[in-house]
Design a protein around this motif. Sequence first.
Motif, PDB file in Angstrom:
ATOM      1  N   SER A 111       0.834  -1.198   0.000  1.00 59.49           N
ATOM      2  CA  SER A 111       0.000   0.000   0.000  1.00 59.49           C
ATOM      3  C   SER A 111       0.873   1.254   0.000  1.00 59.49           C
ATOM      4  O   SER A 111       1.275   1.752   1.060  1.00 59.49           O
ATOM      5  N   LEU A 112       1.176   1.760  -1.178  1.00 54.52           N
ATOM      6  CA  LEU A 112       1.971   2.972  -1.285  1.00 54.52           C
ATOM      7  C   LEU A 112       1.265   4.157  -0.648  1.00 54.52           C
ATOM      8  O   LEU A 112       1.903   5.006  -0.011  1.00 54.52           O
ATOM      9  N   SER A 113      -0.049   4.222  -0.786  1.00 50.49           N
ATOM     10  CA  SER A 113      -0.798   5.348  -0.222  1.00 50.49           C
ATOM     11  C   SER A 113      -0.662   5.394   1.294  1.00 50.49           C
ATOM     12  O   SER A 113      -0.495   6.476   1.876  1.00 50.49           O
ATOM     13  N   ALA A 114      -0.696   4.232   1.956  1.00 50.12           N
ATOM     14  CA  ALA A 114      -0.539   4.203   3.409  1.00 50.12           C
ATOM     15  C   ALA A 114       0.846   4.669   3.814  1.00 50.12           C
ATOM     16  O   ALA A 114       1.009   5.409   4.787  1.00 50.12           O
ATOM     17  N   HIS A 115       1.864   4.252   3.063  1.00 46.91           N
ATOM     18  CA  HIS A 115       3.230   4.661   3.367  1.00 46.91           C
ATOM     19  C   HIS A 115       3.400   6.165   3.229  1.00 46.91           C
ATOM     20  O   HIS A 115       3.945   6.830   4.112  1.00 46.91           O
ATOM     21  N   LEU A 116       2.915   6.721   2.132  1.00 46.78           N
ATOM     22  CA  LEU A 116       3.075   8.163   1.901  1.00 46.78           C
ATOM     23  C   LEU A 116       2.215   8.975   2.859  1.00 46.78           C
ATOM     24  O   LEU A 116       2.629  10.044   3.320  1.00 46.78           O
ATOM     25  N   GLY A 117       1.017   8.474   3.160  1.00 49.43           N
ATOM     26  CA  GLY A 117       0.162   9.185   4.110  1.00 49.43           C
ATOM     27  C   GLY A 117       0.768   9.229   5.495  1.00 49.43           C
ATOM     28  O   GLY A 117       0.757  10.263   6.170  1.00 49.43           O
ATOM     29  N   GLY A 118       1.328   8.090   5.939  1.00 53.74           N
ATOM     30  CA  GLY A 118       1.986   8.067   7.240  1.00 53.74           C
ATOM     31  C   GLY A 118       3.219   8.949   7.268  1.00 53.74           C
ATOM     32  O   GLY A 118       3.473   9.656   8.241  1.00 53.74           O
ATOM     33  N   LEU A 119       3.993   8.905   6.180  1.00 54.41           N
ATOM     34  CA  LEU A 119       5.198   9.738   6.082  1.00 54.41           C
ATOM     35  C   LEU A 119       4.849  11.222   6.178  1.00 54.41           C
ATOM     36  O   LEU A 119       5.496  11.974   6.914  1.00 54.41           O
ATOM     37  N   ALA A 120       3.812  11.627   5.461  1.00 52.57           N
ATOM     38  CA  ALA A 120       3.416  13.039   5.487  1.00 52.57           C
ATOM     39  C   ALA A 120       2.934  13.452   6.872  1.00 52.57           C
ATOM     40  O   ALA A 120       3.308  14.519   7.388  1.00 52.57           O
ATOM     41  N   ALA A 121       2.108  12.610   7.501  1.00 53.54           N
ATOM     42  CA  ALA A 121       1.568  12.957   8.814  1.00 53.54           C
ATOM     43  C   ALA A 121       2.662  13.049   9.860  1.00 53.54           C
ATOM     44  O   ALA A 121       2.723  14.005  10.647  1.00 53.54           O
ATOM     45  N   GLY A 122       3.556  12.055   9.901  1.00 56.93           N
ATOM     46  CA  GLY A 122       4.631  12.064  10.888  1.00 56.93           C
ATOM     47  C   GLY A 122       5.595  13.222  10.685  1.00 56.93           C
ATOM     48  O   GLY A 122       6.054  13.848  11.651  1.00 56.93           O
ATOM     49  N   THR A 123       5.895  13.529   9.430  1.00 59.35           N
ATOM     50  CA  THR A 123       6.818  14.632   9.138  1.00 59.35           C
ATOM     51  C   THR A 123       6.215  15.966   9.550  1.00 59.35           C
ATOM     52  O   THR A 123       6.867  16.781  10.220  1.00 59.35           O
ATOM     53  N   LEU A 124       4.967  16.204   9.169  1.00 57.82           N
ATOM     54  CA  LEU A 124       4.330  17.479   9.497  1.00 57.82           C
ATOM     55  C   LEU A 124       4.168  17.658  11.000  1.00 57.82           C
ATOM     56  O   LEU A 124       4.405  18.746  11.540  1.00 57.82           O
ATOM     57  N   ALA A 125       3.763  16.586  11.694  1.00 58.90           N
ATOM     58  CA  ALA A 125       3.591  16.691  13.142  1.00 58.90           C
ATOM     59  C   ALA A 125       4.911  17.018  13.828  1.00 58.90           C
ATOM     60  O   ALA A 125       4.970  17.846  14.750  1.00 58.90           O
ATOM     61  N   THR A 126       5.991  16.405  13.369  1.00 59.71           N
ATOM     62  CA  THR A 126       7.288  16.624  14.014  1.00 59.71           C
ATOM     63  C   THR A 126       7.863  17.985  13.667  1.00 59.71           C
ATOM     64  O   THR A 126       8.539  18.609  14.492  1.00 59.71           O
ATOM     65  N   VAL A 127       7.609  18.467  12.467  1.00 60.52           N
ATOM     66  CA  VAL A 127       8.000  19.843  12.136  1.00 60.52           C
ATOM     67  C   VAL A 127       7.314  20.811  13.096  1.00 60.52           C
ATOM     68  O   VAL A 127       7.930  21.770  13.599  1.00 60.52           O
TER      69      VAL A 127
END
Length: 290
Positions: free
Chosen positions: A230-246
Amino acid sequence: MNPHPPAPTCVRHPQRPTGLACTRCGRPACPDCLRPAAVGQHCVDCLAQDQRSAPQMRTVAGASVARTPIPFVTYALIVANVVIFAITAAQARSLMDNYYGSPLFSRYMLVPRLVADGQFERVIGSGFLHWGPIHLALNMFALWVVGRNLEPGLGRSRYLAVYLVSLFGGSAASMVFQDQNTAAAGASGAVYGLFGAITVLLIRVRQNPNQMLILIGINIFISFSLPGISLSAHLGGLAAGTLATVGVLFLPQWLNARTPEAVRAIGWASIAAVAVADLAVVAAAVATLA
C-alpha cells in the motif's frame, strides 16, 4: 558539671553518635548520610535540595530528559503488535496465514467500504495487524531501530502521539486512494511517519539526514515496484509524521516561544492539527463512499 558532654548524634539517625558534620549546613551526620563533595562532604538532605532546585534538562522538543533512556513506548508498541499477531495466528491456526480464519483480523483490517458503513475502529485497529510473520518482523525491526533513537528526542508522550497520527494518516490516505473493497493492514504507515520524524529531528539538531533520506527513497521505490504494498498508506503516514514533528521541533522556534510550557503547548497543538487533518480526510472519503 559533666566534664564529658555527650557526643553529637546524626540528625537522621539520633541513635548514632558521630564526630562528622556536613560541610555545607554544619549539621552532625553519620557516614551513611554523607557523600563526598568537591570541598568536604555534604549530607543527603543538602544533595536532595540541590537536585530539586537545579533546572530541569529538556530536549529540543521541550520534553524532560528521562533519567532512564530505555525506550519503553517503543518496546510497548512492539509487544502490542506481536501479541495481536500471536492472537490472529492462534485463531487462524497458522503462523504464515494468520489472516485466514481469524475473527480479530477480519474485524479490524482496513476496508474503506466497511469504514464508510460505520466501522471506524478499523482505521486505527488495522495498524496493529500484519500479513504473516515476515511483514511483522520487517515493521517491528524498523520500529525498534528508529524508535529507540527518536523516543528520547521527542519525549515518550509526543513520540507515541506522532506514531498514532502517522498510523491515522496512513489509514486516511488508504481510504482515499485504495480500492473500496480491498483490505489493508500493517504498521507501515506509522513506521514511515517515524522515518519522517527522525529525519526532522536530525535536521533540528544539525546532523546529516542523508542516510534517512536515502532509506526513505529506497523504501518508496520498493513500494512502487512490488505488488500488494500500500503505497498510499506509506506516503500518508510519512506526510503525517513529518508534518507533526515539524510542528513539534520547528514551529516553537519560528513563533519565538521562550518558555518550556509554550514549546510544549505549540508542539501538542501541531500534533492535534495533523490529527484533525487526518480525520477530515477520512470524513471526506466516507462521504464519497456513502
